[in-house]
Motif scaffolding. Structure first.
Motif, PDB file in Angstrom:
ATOM      1  N   GLU A  77       0.824  -1.213   0.000  1.00 53.90           N
ATOM      2  CA  GLU A  77       0.000   0.000   0.000  1.00 53.90           C
ATOM      3  C   GLU A  77       0.851   1.253   0.000  1.00 53.90           C
ATOM      4  N   ILE A  78       1.969   1.176   0.716  1.00 54.43           N
ATOM      5  CA  ILE A  78       2.835   2.346   0.750  1.00 54.43           C
ATOM      6  C   ILE A  78       3.427   2.601  -0.627  1.00 54.43           C
ATOM      7  N   ASN A  79       3.781   1.534  -1.325  1.00 56.08           N
ATOM      8  CA  ASN A  79       4.317   1.721  -2.671  1.00 56.08           C
ATOM      9  C   ASN A  79       3.254   2.130  -3.668  1.00 56.08           C
ATOM     10  N   ARG A  80       2.014   1.737  -3.413  1.00 55.47           N
ATOM     11  CA  ARG A  80       0.940   2.136  -4.326  1.00 55.47           C
ATOM     12  C   ARG A  80       0.655   3.624  -4.177  1.00 55.47           C
ATOM     13  N   ARG A  81       1.037   4.208  -3.055  1.00 55.00           N
ATOM     14  CA  ARG A  81       0.780   5.613  -2.725  1.00 55.00           C
ATOM     15  C   ARG A  81      -0.719   5.885  -2.792  1.00 55.00           C
ATOM     16  N   GLY A  82      -1.061   7.144  -2.778  1.00 56.79           N
ATOM     17  CA  GLY A  82      -2.476   7.508  -2.831  1.00 56.79           C
ATOM     18  C   GLY A  82      -3.217   6.976  -1.621  1.00 56.79           C
ATOM     19  N   ALA A  83      -4.509   7.113  -1.628  1.00 57.97           N
ATOM     20  CA  ALA A  83      -5.297   6.596  -0.522  1.00 57.97           C
ATOM     21  C   ALA A  83      -5.237   5.075  -0.558  1.00 57.97           C
ATOM     22  N   SER A  84      -5.208   4.478   0.614  1.00 64.22           N
ATOM     23  CA  SER A  84      -5.094   3.024   0.680  1.00 64.22           C
ATOM     24  C   SER A  84      -6.477   2.422   0.815  1.00 64.22           C
ATOM     25  N   TYR A  85      -6.899   1.711  -0.183  1.00 62.49           N
ATOM     26  CA  TYR A  85      -8.202   1.079  -0.096  1.00 62.49           C
ATOM     27  C   TYR A  85      -8.053  -0.409   0.119  1.00 62.49           C
ATOM     28  N   THR A  86      -8.676  -0.874   1.179  1.00 59.26           N
ATOM     29  CA  THR A  86      -8.590  -2.272   1.555  1.00 59.26           C
ATOM     30  C   THR A  86      -9.007  -3.173   0.407  1.00 59.26           C
ATOM     31  N   VAL A  87     -10.070  -2.771  -0.309  1.00 52.72           N
ATOM     32  CA  VAL A  87     -10.575  -3.639  -1.368  1.00 52.72           C
ATOM     33  C   VAL A  87      -9.504  -3.881  -2.447  1.00 52.72           C
ATOM     34  N   LEU A  88      -8.729  -2.847  -2.755  1.00 56.28           N
ATOM     35  CA  LEU A  88      -7.693  -3.001  -3.787  1.00 56.28           C
ATOM     36  C   LEU A  88      -6.609  -3.959  -3.303  1.00 56.28           C
ATOM     37  N   THR A  89      -6.291  -3.840  -2.029  1.00 54.93           N
ATOM     38  CA  THR A  89      -5.264  -4.701  -1.461  1.00 54.93           C
ATOM     39  C   THR A  89      -5.748  -6.153  -1.417  1.00 54.93           C
ATOM     40  N   LEU A  90      -7.006  -6.343  -1.035  1.00 53.90           N
ATOM     41  CA  LEU A  90      -7.546  -7.707  -1.011  1.00 53.90           C
ATOM     42  C   LEU A  90      -7.551  -8.296  -2.420  1.00 53.90           C
ATOM     43  N   GLU A  91      -7.919  -7.462  -3.392  1.00 43.01           N
ATOM     44  CA  GLU A  91      -7.923  -7.957  -4.771  1.00 43.01           C
ATOM     45  C   GLU A  91      -6.525  -8.391  -5.194  1.00 43.01           C
ATOM     46  N   GLN A  92      -5.556  -7.603  -4.786  1.00 42.05           N
ATOM     47  CA  GLN A  92      -4.180  -7.946  -5.131  1.00 42.05           C
ATOM     48  C   GLN A  92      -3.737  -9.251  -4.450  1.00 42.05           C
ATOM     49  N   LEU A  93      -4.087  -9.401  -3.177  1.00 44.28           N
ATOM     50  CA  LEU A  93      -3.751 -10.641  -2.473  1.00 44.28           C
ATOM     51  C   LEU A  93      -4.444 -11.832  -3.139  1.00 44.28           C
ATOM     52  N   HIS A  94      -5.680 -11.594  -3.545  1.00 41.97           N
ATOM     53  CA  HIS A  94      -6.435 -12.662  -4.197  1.00 41.97           C
ATOM     54  C   HIS A  94      -5.777 -13.082  -5.515  1.00 41.97           C
ATOM     55  N   ARG A  95      -5.277 -12.079  -6.271  1.00 38.76           N
ATOM     56  CA  ARG A  95      -4.576 -12.395  -7.526  1.00 38.76           C
ATOM     57  C   ARG A  95      -3.285 -13.152  -7.241  1.00 38.76           C
ATOM     58  N   GLN A  96      -2.613 -12.720  -6.178  1.00 40.33           N
ATOM     59  CA  GLN A  96      -1.321 -13.302  -5.833  1.00 40.33           C
ATOM     60  C   GLN A  96      -1.476 -14.733  -5.302  1.00 40.33           C
TER      61      GLN A  96
END
Ligand code: DGI
Ligand code: FE
Ligand code: FE
Length: 398
Positions: A77-96
């Motif tokens: 999230e820190i590298n993504r910068r901008g506001a941190s949205y949990t949903v985006l992070t979960l989507e990324q974990l799900h892809r990973q």
């Protein structure tokens, strides 16, 4: 390949032993293969202006989690910068980790707001939402809330264990008083704080404005983001020219379209969550929602309390009778910002520089004509605004 993964996000400003305990207890309770501790870049729901820099928060998380093999720290999230949205992070974990079951760990406060988070329905679909109570009374309240979330389609776990009711705020306050709260933070974190002089009286601030820019960057398409910056700039210009508060104008300009790229259902969810009823025209005109929902979001989620700013955002699309100077400034800035490109924009800009009433008359008439042509309903506030301006202009002329 880990099978059961939990996301534990937060500002961790700084991370304390309560956080670590929560993560480890859940790891044991849910037989998790790993807990991903994720410091957020900007917390979208909790604006603070005394946050330690992201790199330092990350480093402290690493130090605190290092001894525990079930905890890993992520800089996603820190590298993504901008506001941190949990949903985006979960989507990324799900892809990973497509075959893993995901969990979202929250403390009591967070759990109670999770229903308002960006794209809550998707969060609920992606992860089981887990909450840790601070005591027995808390547990009762969390279980009640869990039922509400479950009715909305979420799966929840309210832990049997309790975690201490500590907060990073208390840690920071004690540090500010020159104390080292060794009972609340690990010694390595304490050393890091001392070495980097974090949370002392004269630390670096990240301004509200920077945080707002980051929030809209995360929420808006690139085009709408540029539009918002341009409206903010034009609003400051008009505020200075006509005697409104330039800081408020900037804030209102930056944030006026904050929900414009949020889908209709999420906007309706905000109305529902905060008990707001739409009038007959609003019901039929989804394009009007972003202004009203935006104002609610600013107040209830971002904690902006300035009524003038909230009203400027609320009425930036329909306008209304009896507009304040700031409301007028934002309305016209939205029409004349540098990114605008419609046939009459030069006329609008020229009028806006010369005479606010004349500009409002032109802008509102333009909107009404446009809507009529497309056979869309005109909001009563828009009509009332027009009527009032015409009366004022007639008075001046007569
Ligand atoms: O959000 P922006 O695109 O920057 O601008 P805006 O907030 O003024 O939104 C403009 C949209 O809202 C545009 O599609 C016209 C529509 N609109 C403005 N006033 C009314 C309206 N739609 C209806 N149905 N009724 C109105 O009175
Ligand atoms: Fe808008
Ligand atoms: Fe706009």
């Amino acid at each position: 390949m880990p099978k059961r993964i939990a996301l534990f996000g937060g500002t961790f400003d700084p991370i304390h032993n309560g956080h670590v305990e929560l993560a480890r207890e859940f790891a044991a309770l849910l037989s998790l293969d790993k807990v991903v501790v994720m410091p957020t870049f900007i917390p979208p729901h909790k604006l603070k202006n005394d946050m330690a820099p992201a790199v330092d928060r990350l480093a402290m998380c690493r130090l605190a989690c290092e001894p525990y093999k079930e905890l890993t720290v992520s800089d996603l999230e820190i590298n993504r910068r901008g506001a941190s949205y949990t949903v985006l992070t979960l989507e990324q974990l799900h892809r990973q980790y497509p075959d893993s079951e995901l969990f979202l760990l929250t403390g009591a406060d967070m759990f109670l707001t999770v229903g308002t988070w960006y794209r809550f329905a998707d969060i609920a679909r992606l992860a089981t939402i887990c909450a840790a109570p601070r005591d027995e009374a808390d547990a009762v309240c969390l279980r009640e809330h869990a039922q509400k979330l479950e009715a909305l389609g979420a799966q929840c776990v309210v832990a049997e264990f309790t975690v201490p009711a500590w907060s990073s705020t208390v840690v920071r306050e004690r540090l500010k008083n020159g104390e080292i709260p060794r009972d609340m933070i690990s010694s390595k974190v304490a050393d890091y704080i001392a070495a980097h002089q974090l949370y002392t009286e004269n630390r670096r601030y990240i301004s509200k404005e920077e945080q707002y820019v980051d929030i809209i960057r995360g929420r808006l398409t690139p085009r709408r983001f540029e539009h918002s910056l341009a409206v903010a700039e034009q609003a400051v210009h008009l505020a200075k020219k006509y005697g409104a508060d330039p800081d408020k104008a900037r804030t209102a300009g930056l944030l006026h379209d904050i929900l414009k790229d949020t889908d209709g259902d999420s906007q309706l969810q905000i109305f529902k969550e905060f008990g707001i009823l739409l009038d007959a025209v609003e019901e039929k005109a989804p394009k009007l929602w972003h202004a009203r929902a935006g104002a609610v979001f600013l107040q209830r989620v971002l904690g902006i309390e300035d009524k003038e700013i909230l009203d400027a955002v609320r009425y930036h699309t329909t306008a209304r009778a009896g507009m304040s100077l700031l409301e007028t400034v934002l309305y016209l800035a939205d029409f004349t910002s540098a990114d605008r490109d419609y046939p009459d924009v030069d006329v609008m800009r020229e009028l806006t520089e010369r005479d606010l009433d004349a500009a409002m008359q032109y802008a509102v008439a333009y909107t009404i004509d446009d809507l009529k042509e497309q056979e869309r309903p005109v909001h009563p506030d828009t009509l009332a605004c027009y009527k009032e301006i015409m009366e004022r202009i007639d008075d001046t002329n007569g």
